[in-house]
Scaffold this motif. Structure first.
Motif, PDB file in Angstrom:
ATOM      1  N   UNK A   1       0.824  -1.208   0.000  1.00 56.59           N
ATOM      2  CA  UNK A   1       0.000   0.000   0.000  1.00 56.59           C
ATOM      3  C   UNK A   1       0.855   1.253   0.000  1.00 56.59           C
ATOM      4  N   UNK A   2       1.878   1.272   0.856  1.00 56.33           N
ATOM      5  CA  UNK A   2       2.813   2.395   0.905  1.00 56.33           C
ATOM      6  C   UNK A   2       3.545   2.534  -0.413  1.00 56.33           C
ATOM      7  N   UNK A   3       3.926   1.408  -0.984  1.00 54.00           N
ATOM      8  CA  UNK A   3       4.643   1.409  -2.266  1.00 54.00           C
ATOM      9  C   UNK A   3       3.807   2.077  -3.361  1.00 54.00           C
ATOM     10  N   UNK A   4       2.533   1.723  -3.450  1.00 56.32           N
ATOM     11  CA  UNK A   4       1.654   2.326  -4.461  1.00 56.32           C
ATOM     12  C   UNK A   4       1.503   3.819  -4.215  1.00 56.32           C
ATOM     13  N   UNK A   5       1.368   4.225  -2.964  1.00 56.17           N
ATOM     14  CA  UNK A   5       1.244   5.643  -2.633  1.00 56.17           C
ATOM     15  C   UNK A   5       2.491   6.414  -3.050  1.00 56.17           C
ATOM     16  N   UNK A   6       3.643   5.816  -2.817  1.00 53.67           N
ATOM     17  CA  UNK A   6       4.904   6.456  -3.189  1.00 53.67           C
ATOM     18  C   UNK A   6       4.984   6.637  -4.703  1.00 53.67           C
ATOM     19  N   UNK A   7       4.619   5.594  -5.439  1.00 55.05           N
ATOM     20  CA  UNK A   7       4.671   5.677  -6.903  1.00 55.05           C
ATOM     21  C   UNK A   7       3.754   6.777  -7.418  1.00 55.05           C
ATOM     22  N   UNK A   8       2.554   6.858  -6.868  1.00 57.53           N
ATOM     23  CA  UNK A   8       1.598   7.881  -7.319  1.00 57.53           C
ATOM     24  C   UNK A   8       2.072   9.279  -6.953  1.00 57.53           C
ATOM     25  N   UNK A   9       2.519   9.438  -5.720  1.00 57.50           N
ATOM     26  CA  UNK A   9       3.007  10.744  -5.267  1.00 57.50           C
ATOM     27  C   UNK A   9       4.183  11.201  -6.118  1.00 57.50           C
ATOM     28  N   UNK A  10       5.144  10.321  -6.282  1.00 58.71           N
ATOM     29  CA  UNK A  10       6.348  10.676  -7.025  1.00 58.71           C
ATOM     30  C   UNK A  10       6.029  11.009  -8.480  1.00 58.71           C
ATOM     31  N   UNK A  11       5.188  10.199  -9.105  1.00 50.67           N
ATOM     32  CA  UNK A  11       4.873  10.393 -10.520  1.00 50.67           C
ATOM     33  C   UNK A  11       4.160  11.711 -10.785  1.00 50.67           C
ATOM     34  N   UNK A  12       3.131  12.011  -9.991  1.00 49.03           N
ATOM     35  CA  UNK A  12       2.281  13.155 -10.309  1.00 49.03           C
ATOM     36  C   UNK A  12       2.645  14.442  -9.580  1.00 49.03           C
ATOM     37  N   UNK A  13       3.260  14.343  -8.410  1.00 49.87           N
ATOM     38  CA  UNK A  13       3.564  15.554  -7.647  1.00 49.87           C
ATOM     39  C   UNK A  13       5.040  15.913  -7.630  1.00 49.87           C
ATOM     40  N   UNK A  14       5.873  15.032  -8.147  1.00 48.10           N
ATOM     41  CA  UNK A  14       7.306  15.314  -8.163  1.00 48.10           C
ATOM     42  C   UNK A  14       7.863  15.338  -9.585  1.00 48.10           C
TER      43      UNK A  14
ATOM     44  N   UNK B   1      14.550  -0.817  -3.825  1.00 42.73           N
ATOM     45  CA  UNK B   1      15.002  -0.700  -2.442  1.00 42.73           C
ATOM     46  C   UNK B   1      15.979   0.416  -2.169  1.00 42.73           C
ATOM     47  N   UNK B   2      16.044   1.412  -3.061  1.00 45.12           N
ATOM     48  CA  UNK B   2      16.992   2.503  -2.870  1.00 45.12           C
ATOM     49  C   UNK B   2      16.362   3.734  -2.233  1.00 45.12           C
ATOM     50  N   UNK B   3      15.113   3.625  -1.826  1.00 42.91           N
ATOM     51  CA  UNK B   3      14.421   4.768  -1.250  1.00 42.91           C
ATOM     52  C   UNK B   3      15.093   5.331  -0.010  1.00 42.91           C
ATOM     53  N   UNK B   4      15.478   4.441   0.904  1.00 38.34           N
ATOM     54  CA  UNK B   4      16.132   4.892   2.131  1.00 38.34           C
ATOM     55  C   UNK B   4      17.501   5.488   1.818  1.00 38.34           C
ATOM     56  N   UNK B   5      18.222   4.886   0.889  1.00 44.36           N
ATOM     57  CA  UNK B   5      19.521   5.417   0.484  1.00 44.36           C
ATOM     58  C   UNK B   5      19.397   6.817  -0.097  1.00 44.36           C
ATOM     59  N   UNK B   6      18.241   7.071  -0.743  1.00 41.86           N
ATOM     60  CA  UNK B   6      18.017   8.361  -1.385  1.00 41.86           C
ATOM     61  C   UNK B   6      17.269   9.328  -0.472  1.00 41.86           C
ATOM     62  N   UNK B   7      17.154   8.973   0.795  1.00 44.03           N
ATOM     63  CA  UNK B   7      16.535   9.844   1.806  1.00 44.03           C
ATOM     64  C   UNK B   7      15.089  10.175   1.468  1.00 44.03           C
ATOM     65  N   UNK B   8      14.364   9.211   0.868  1.00 42.68           N
ATOM     66  CA  UNK B   8      12.960   9.461   0.532  1.00 42.68           C
ATOM     67  C   UNK B   8      12.105   9.198   1.755  1.00 42.68           C
ATOM     68  N   UNK B   9      11.194  10.133   2.113  1.00 38.08           N
ATOM     69  CA  UNK B   9      10.348   9.962   3.307  1.00 38.08           C
ATOM     70  C   UNK B   9       9.511   8.676   3.234  1.00 38.08           C
ATOM     71  N   UNK B  10       9.390   8.018   4.409  1.00 38.21           N
ATOM     72  CA  UNK B  10       8.558   6.819   4.488  1.00 38.21           C
ATOM     73  C   UNK B  10       9.304   5.528   4.238  1.00 38.21           C
ATOM     74  N   UNK B  11      10.604   5.643   3.924  1.00 39.58           N
ATOM     75  CA  UNK B  11      11.378   4.444   3.601  1.00 39.58           C
ATOM     76  C   UNK B  11      12.198   3.949   4.781  1.00 39.58           C
ATOM     77  N   UNK B  12      12.090   4.604   5.918  1.00 36.39           N
ATOM     78  CA  UNK B  12      12.949   4.265   7.042  1.00 36.39           C
ATOM     79  C   UNK B  12      12.780   2.819   7.512  1.00 36.39           C
ATOM     80  N   UNK B  13      11.593   2.258   7.309  1.00 35.33           N
ATOM     81  CA  UNK B  13      11.315   0.893   7.782  1.00 35.33           C
ATOM     82  C   UNK B  13      12.165  -0.136   7.094  1.00 35.33           C
ATOM     83  N   UNK B  14      12.678   0.219   5.923  1.00 31.66           N
ATOM     84  CA  UNK B  14      13.509  -0.737   5.194  1.00 31.66           C
ATOM     85  C   UNK B  14      14.978  -0.383   5.314  1.00 31.66           C
TER      86      UNK B  14
END
Length: 212
Positions: A101-114, A199-212
């Motif tokens: 669920x978080x993954x889908x939210x990230x994809x949508x947020x990144x695609x349309x708002x970033x 799996x590079x979200x945390x490496x790239x300091x993307x919010x919400x990726x801390x769990x991994x």
């Protein structure tokens, strides 16, 4: 002020001074306001020039774009998968597997708002506004990649700077060849979303990726 010097001053303020200023320790609200003012100015200038549109370009060569982008995406996927497996194996496909669920939210947020705002600013506006100052279009692509990487300096992450510079080269080349905000936005979204997926979200300091 002479038109040429006004445009060059504009370039310095928007693409050099503003990103560097975000590294300074001043109020976060002022930083956000500065970015929003800059983006609003860019949109106004783009709409006045007729360089941006919400309509899908009719002259897109989808076959060529899909073929070239698929090859590049496969290469990126192989390299980044190996990289994550070697450097931080616990993060490999962590988000889509553990929290789809978080993954889908990230994809949508990144695609349309970033992605789309970035491509409007750093490809559509940049190329239409400053392209005529570069006789050597290879230099135009390199400078575009440099300022694109500078836009991410506020994250204070070396890997982000390296990847955004390399991505900037790819996106600038695509835009130079196609002059299509649509195509370069799709390409940007595909590569960026893959990085979060692998799996590079945390490496790239993307919010919400801390769990991994």
């Amino acid at each position: 002020m002479n038109g040429k010097y006004y445009v060059l001053s504009e370039f310095f303020v928007l693409f050099v001074l503003l990103p560097l200023s975000l590294l300074l320790p001043y109020d976060f609200k002022i930083k956000v306001a500065s970015v929003l003012i800059g983006f609003t100015y860019l949109l106004v200038m783009l709409f006045k020039s007729g360089s941006v549109s919400f309509k899908l370009e009719r002259s897109i060569n989808w076959h060529s774009f899909i073929k070239k982008t698929t090859v590049k995406l496969i290469a990126i996927a192989i390299i980044t998968t190996i990289y994550v497996y070697v450097v931080q194996p616990s993060s490999l496909f962590c988000v889509p597997l553990s929290n789809p669920g978080l993954w889908v939210m990230i994809l949508l947020f990144y695609t349309f708002l970033s992605v789309w705002p970035q491509e409007v600013i750093y490809r559509t506006f940049f190329f239409n506004r400053y392209g005529s100052f570069f006789n050597d279009k290879r230099l135009l692509i390199v400078v575009n990649a440099i300022v694109f990487a500078m836009a991410h300096l506020f994250l204070r992450n070396t890997l982000v700077i390296v990847l955004t510079f390399l991505g900037g080269l790819l996106f600038a080349y695509t835009f130079k060849k196609t002059r299509s905000t649509t195509l370069v936005s799709i390409e940007h979204a595909l590569y960026g979303n893959w990085l979060f997926t692998v799996g590079m979200g945390q490496m790239l300091a993307f919010p919400g990726m801390e769990a991994c």
